[in-house]
Design a protein around this motif. Structure first.
Motif, PDB file in Angstrom:
ATOM      1  N   GLU A  61       0.815  -1.208   0.000  1.00  0.00           N
ATOM      2  CA  GLU A  61       0.000   0.000   0.000  1.00  0.00           C
ATOM      3  C   GLU A  61       0.851   1.262   0.000  1.00  0.00           C
ATOM      4  O   GLU A  61       0.473   2.285  -0.563  1.00  0.00           O
ATOM      5  CB  GLU A  61      -0.923   0.024   1.232  1.00  0.00           C
ATOM      6  N   PRO A 120      -5.503   0.188   4.851  1.00  0.00           N
ATOM      7  CA  PRO A 120      -4.632  -0.157   3.719  1.00  0.00           C
ATOM      8  C   PRO A 120      -5.323  -1.091   2.719  1.00  0.00           C
ATOM      9  O   PRO A 120      -5.154  -0.925   1.509  1.00  0.00           O
ATOM     10  CB  PRO A 120      -3.436  -0.835   4.396  1.00  0.00           C
ATOM     11  N   MET A 124      -5.999  -0.334  -1.285  1.00  0.00           N
ATOM     12  CA  MET A 124      -5.644  -1.216  -2.394  1.00  0.00           C
ATOM     13  C   MET A 124      -6.876  -1.573  -3.238  1.00  0.00           C
ATOM     14  O   MET A 124      -6.777  -1.683  -4.457  1.00  0.00           O
ATOM     15  CB  MET A 124      -4.940  -2.473  -1.888  1.00  0.00           C
TER      16      MET A 124
END
Length: 169
Positions: A61, A120, A124
């Protein structure tokens, strides 16, 4: 920033299928990194955020966030996820119009700061190449802020060290 884009574009065009980071099987390739950076930049511009704050451990990330923010010309603000509640609140108070990528384990410490918060994994998912995204024009302003790096704050409140794109290129 412009050199970062050129570097990423160079690797994506010449080594598209080569793994940029992560395990050889299932890692993020240069082509995927480029696509995710474009999608992330488009998202940052759409949200109209002034900073991309990163309060999480390093993983795939982080470089996606780094390149996406550079392409959107939005300063990155990596913050130590080990800071206490007061320090996190104080730092984030300086960045009210931000997107904060925050690890689930410290999400409660970040609290309600008036910022947009995502994990995170959510970052993504939002930057998935299937979402597409044009990062828009990429003007190069050597005086634009690249990252804001906060000092550790061991003896006083953390202070931001400003790095401009000219410092990095």
């Amino acid at each position: 920033h412009v050199y970062g884009r050129l570097l990423l574009d160079f690797y994506a065009s010449g080594f598209a299928d080569r793994v940029a980071f992560g395990p050889r099987a299932g890692g993020v390739t240069y082509a995927e990194l480029q696509s995710r950076a474009n999608t992330g930049a488009a998202l940052l511009r759409e949200l109209g955020v002034e900073h991309l704050v990163y309060v999480a451990t390093n993983g795939p990330e982080f470089p996606v966030a780094l390149f996406a923010a550079a392409r959107a010309e939005v300063p990155r603000v990596p913050v130590n996820y080990r800071l206490g509640r007061e320090q996190l609140h104080e730092l984030l108070a300086h960045h009210p119009s931000s997107l904060v990528v925050v690890e689930d384990e410290v999400r409660d410490l970040v609290g309600q700061t008036g910022t947009k918060r995502i994990s995170p994994a959510e970052w993504m998912a939002l930057t998935d190449p299937a979402n597409g995204g044009d990062p828009g024009p990429e003007p190069f302003d050597p005086e634009a802020i690249a990252p804001l790096l906060y000092t550790s704050g061991t003896t006083a409140a953390p202070k931001a060290a400003v790095l401009r794109h000219r410092h990095l290129t």
